[in-house]
Scaffold this motif. Structure first.
Motif, PDB file in Angstrom:
ATOM      1  N   LEU A   1      43.938  42.401  36.397  1.00  0.00           N
ATOM      2  CA  LEU A   1      44.402  41.005  35.835  1.00  0.00           C
ATOM      3  C   LEU A   1      45.124  40.249  36.879  1.00  0.00           C
ATOM      4  O   LEU A   1      46.566  40.670  36.499  1.00  0.00           O
ATOM      5  CB  LEU A   1      43.808  40.858  34.846  1.00  0.00           C
ATOM      6  CG  LEU A   1      43.049  41.639  33.580  1.00  0.00           C
ATOM      7  CD1 LEU A   1      43.604  41.849  32.011  1.00  0.00           C
ATOM      8  CD2 LEU A   1      41.943  40.470  33.316  1.00  0.00           C
TER       9      LEU A   1
ATOM     10  N   TYR B   1      38.151  37.513  42.563  1.00  0.00           N
ATOM     11  CA  TYR B   1      38.914  37.104  41.137  1.00  0.00           C
ATOM     12  C   TYR B   1      37.551  36.462  40.932  1.00  0.00           C
ATOM     13  O   TYR B   1      37.514  35.439  42.044  1.00  0.00           O
ATOM     14  CB  TYR B   1      40.447  37.329  41.592  1.00  0.00           C
ATOM     15  CG  TYR B   1      40.908  37.854  41.383  1.00  0.00           C
ATOM     16  CD1 TYR B   1      41.078  38.702  40.153  1.00  0.00           C
ATOM     17  CD2 TYR B   1      41.299  38.876  42.609  1.00  0.00           C
ATOM     18  CE1 TYR B   1      41.878  39.840  40.322  1.00  0.00           C
ATOM     19  CE2 TYR B   1      42.196  39.737  42.864  1.00  0.00           C
ATOM     20  CZ  TYR B   1      42.463  40.198  41.759  1.00  0.00           C
ATOM     21  OH  TYR B   1      43.878  41.018  41.224  1.00  0.00           O
TER      22      TYR B   1
ATOM     23  N   ARG C   1      39.996  37.229  36.588  1.00  0.00           N
ATOM     24  CA  ARG C   1      39.572  38.631  36.538  1.00  0.00           C
ATOM     25  C   ARG C   1      38.852  39.432  37.846  1.00  0.00           C
ATOM     26  O   ARG C   1      38.172  38.801  38.257  1.00  0.00           O
ATOM     27  CB  ARG C   1      38.613  38.828  35.467  1.00  0.00           C
ATOM     28  CG  ARG C   1      38.164  39.472  35.095  1.00  0.00           C
ATOM     29  CD  ARG C   1      37.905  40.011  33.769  1.00  0.00           C
ATOM     30  NE  ARG C   1      36.673  38.105  33.633  1.00  0.00           N
ATOM     31  CZ  ARG C   1      35.347  38.360  34.196  1.00  0.00           C
ATOM     32  NH1 ARG C   1      35.323  39.694  34.376  1.00  0.00           N
ATOM     33  NH2 ARG C   1      34.213  37.230  34.270  1.00  0.00           N
TER      34      ARG C   1
ATOM     35  N   LEU D   1      36.695  37.815  29.167  1.00  0.00           N
ATOM     36  CA  LEU D   1      38.210  37.483  28.621  1.00  0.00           C
ATOM     37  C   LEU D   1      38.298  36.490  27.645  1.00  0.00           C
ATOM     38  O   LEU D   1      38.493  35.370  27.821  1.00  0.00           O
ATOM     39  CB  LEU D   1      39.055  36.784  30.049  1.00  0.00           C
ATOM     40  CG  LEU D   1      40.973  37.580  29.313  1.00  0.00           C
ATOM     41  CD1 LEU D   1      41.508  38.498  29.000  1.00  0.00           C
ATOM     42  CD2 LEU D   1      41.607  37.220  30.741  1.00  0.00           C
TER      43      LEU D   1
ATOM     44  N   THR E   1      40.364  43.356  26.454  1.00  0.00           N
ATOM     45  CA  THR E   1      39.449  43.358  28.217  1.00  0.00           C
ATOM     46  C   THR E   1      39.576  44.809  28.825  1.00  0.00           C
ATOM     47  O   THR E   1      38.694  45.253  28.725  1.00  0.00           O
ATOM     48  CB  THR E   1      40.238  41.897  28.529  1.00  0.00           C
ATOM     49  OG1 THR E   1      40.257  40.938  27.691  1.00  0.00           O
ATOM     50  CG2 THR E   1      38.512  41.718  29.822  1.00  0.00           C
TER      51      THR E   1
END
Length: 598
Positions: A151, A180, A207, A216, A565
């Motif tokens: 993340l 991502y 993410r 998320l 998450t």
């Protein structure tokens, strides 16, 4: 419970407010409990890094992330001989050679801030500072390109979405090229952290699709707290027990006066409601508080008293409340001289927090100070009972006597003065307590004084010039038995003179600037009951670092949802039922599938 470690790293870390908040997060999913560990942080300011190490317990790294061209453009000169451009290896070294699960970036925001004019933001200097944002993201991605962080969260001022649009587009493209999914959003640090300030911020959340398939979610929103909820738990400003960061700032005299006239909950624009005639305040005049006509001020509409040969402001009613005040028209629109209510929340704590630069003052109802001295000079109403009579009878033992028509001489006869044409009262043998008839109003002003007359040479009621030396100080020195008074020219402070004041405003509260420690508490960098020690001795430097910090409580809230998450991803779950909005809203359905493309 099984504990899983989540490692986080911070780029442009400042004093470590966000990292401190991450360390405090403890999310849990099923039988998994997360424990956050900071790997380190990078910042160009050495003082900020020393604060970072103190607040997080992990050494930080002083590192300039400019490339050579950016350095020359921003500083206007070549870098020192020992300077070199940072590399991805330097980023790895700053993290102790470990790979983080979460990277938090809070890049310099001066070039995007609304406090900077549009024209100045477009200069080469600030454009170079803005490009540092893109370079920092690229260095971080290159440092762990073979095993990317799960993340990434990028935090900045909201105006970056407009002033820095071209840079954001490049950052988003770069992140997507590294695998991502990206979303841009805004949030209020005060709401997600439960703070007593409103702090709007821009967030870019990324993410890694292959590593983190679950949603998320955004952190829970909480109601803003009142300023008094935080400040009310702290010692009064200036209390040495709270340390040097809790001292009241020394401000210009005119700033104190302006703050006193600002309505609580408002800003400098409330000064426009003051009645001004011919450029002068009509209803107010500020003078030192004196008694018995000393420094007496006459109302504008009233006739003056008799002008005597010694008519001076310090010896009679020889001053006038002149309403003609030229109001300043130089203040710019914004929140200058803003005074917050005790029961309301404050605005964003920024890097510059002088009283004239924003809403950084509070209407503090505790202006009377500790209760220890609350009975001194107390006056009891005529229709109420007196306070307890103590051995210290000099305090709190006065009464508001409504019998104004009574003749004091008929009541107790102390120090009675007999008129020249009247007979005196009985002469007694002694007057040890002041009673008696031993004074007469002698109308003979031309009475001759001879050499050796003690009254002639005693200097009674003598006033010494400011530039002269005083006579010998005797054991019985008093204003009426010698030269024990001075002609002090310092009647009022100059407008620009700096000093610490306590001016009680019309609403009965003390309108004062926040202390540096209070700003840190509003940023949740320290609990209100605790002390805080930051590097250096400068309030200005402290305030700038505090204002640039990410509130710890907001960092903790962000880390909590990110931790949930990651725990879901590590257990193989791809769905979590939640009423909270999803950060990556435009691709929410597609991103819930492990094999989906970005």
């Amino acid at each position: 419970m099984i504990t899983k470690e989540i490692k986080h790293f911070h780029l442009f870390c400042g004093l470590g407010g966000g990292a401190r908040g991450f360390n405090r997060a403890s999310p849990r999913v099923g039988n998994l409990q997360a424990r956050f560990r900071c790997l380190g942080g990078i910042d160009v300011d050495a003082a900020s890094i020393r604060d970072f190490s103190r607040l997080t317990g992990v050494p930080g790294t002083v590192l300039d992330l400019f490339d050579r061209e950016q350095y020359r453009t921003f500083h206007g000169s070549e870098p020192p001989a020992d300077w070199r451009e940072a590399t991805a290896t330097d980023i790895q070294r700053a993290a102790g050679g470990e790979r983080p699960h979460i990277v938090f970036l809070s890049a310099p925001c001066k070039g995007f801030s609304g406090l900077l004019s549009e024209g100045k933001s477009k200069t080469d200097k600030y454009q170079a500072l803005n490009r540092l944002t893109l370079r920092g993201v690229w260095l971080m991605l290159e440092a762990w390109h073979d095993d990317p962080p799960e993340l990434i969260i990028f935090e900045n001022v909201p105006r970056i979405a407009t002033r820095g649009r071209h840079l954001l587009d490049q950052i988003v493209s770069l992140l997507r090229a590294y695998g991502y999914a990206v979303a841009e959003t805004t949030h209020d640090c005060g709401e997600i952290g439960g703070l007593a300030q409103s702090r709007k911020r821009f967030l870019l959340v990324a993410r890694h699709i292959e590593k983190v398939p679950p949603f998320l979610y955004q952190p829970d929103a909480k109601p803003l707290r009142a300023v008094g909820d935080v400040l009310g738990r702290m010692l009064l400003p200036g209390d040495l027990r709270a340390g040097p960061m809790h001292r009241v700032p020394s401000l210009q005299w005119k700033t104190w006066v302006r703050l006193a006239f600002v309505e609580a909950g408002s800003d400098w624009r409330s000064l426009n409601r003051l009645a001004v005639e011919d450029g002068k305040l009509r209803d107010y005049l500020i003078v030192p508080e004196m008694h018995a006509g000393v420094l007496g001020v006459q109302g504008w509409e009233r006739p003056s008293t008799t002008i005597t040969g010694k008519g001076r402001p310090a010896c009679g009613n020889f001053a006038v409340a002149d309403p003609r005040f030229e109001q300043s028209a130089l203040w710019k629109d914004g929140q200058a001289y803003g005074v917050r209510r005790w029961d309301g929340s404050t605005g964003t704590v920024a890097g510059q927090q002088g009283p004239g630069q924003g809403a950084y003052s509070v209407a503090d109802p505790r202006h009377h100070g500790p209760a220890k001295h609350s009975n001194e000079f107390r006056i009891v109403r005529w229709d109420r009972a007196s306070m307890a009579v103590t051995s210290a009878h000099g305090t709190g033992q006065a009464v508001a006597d409504p019998r104004g028509g009574a003749d004091p001489s008929q009541l107790h006869g102390k120090r009675h003065v007999t008129a020249w044409i009247d007979p005196t009262r009985a002469v007694i043998a002694g007057s040890t307590s002041g009673e008696g008839a031993y004074a007469v109003a002698d109308p003979r002003p031309g009475m001759r004084r001879e050499a050796g007359d003690h009254y002639l040479t005693g200097g009674h009621y003598g006033v010494v010039p400011w530039e002269s030396s005083a006579g010998a100080v005797s054991a019985a020195a008093c204003h009426d038995n010698g030269r024990w008074t001075v002609a002090d020219p310092r009647a009022m402070p100059a407008p620009a003179e700096k000093l610490v004041c306590r001016i009680v405003a019309e609403d009965g509260t003390w309108h004062r600037p926040f202390t540096t420690l209070e700003l840190a508490a509003l940023q949740s960098l320290v609990d209100p009951e605790e002390m805080l020690e930051l590097d250096g001795l400068s309030d200005q430097a402290w305030r700038e670092r505090i204002g640039n910090a990410v509130p710890s409580a907001a960092g903790e809230a962000i880390a909590h949802v990110m931790g949930e998450t990651l725990l879901l991803a590590w257990t193989g779950e791809t769905f979590l039922l939640s009423a909270q909005p999803i950060w990556v809203r435009p691709m929410a359905v597609a991103l819930s599938l492990p094999s989906a493309a970005a």
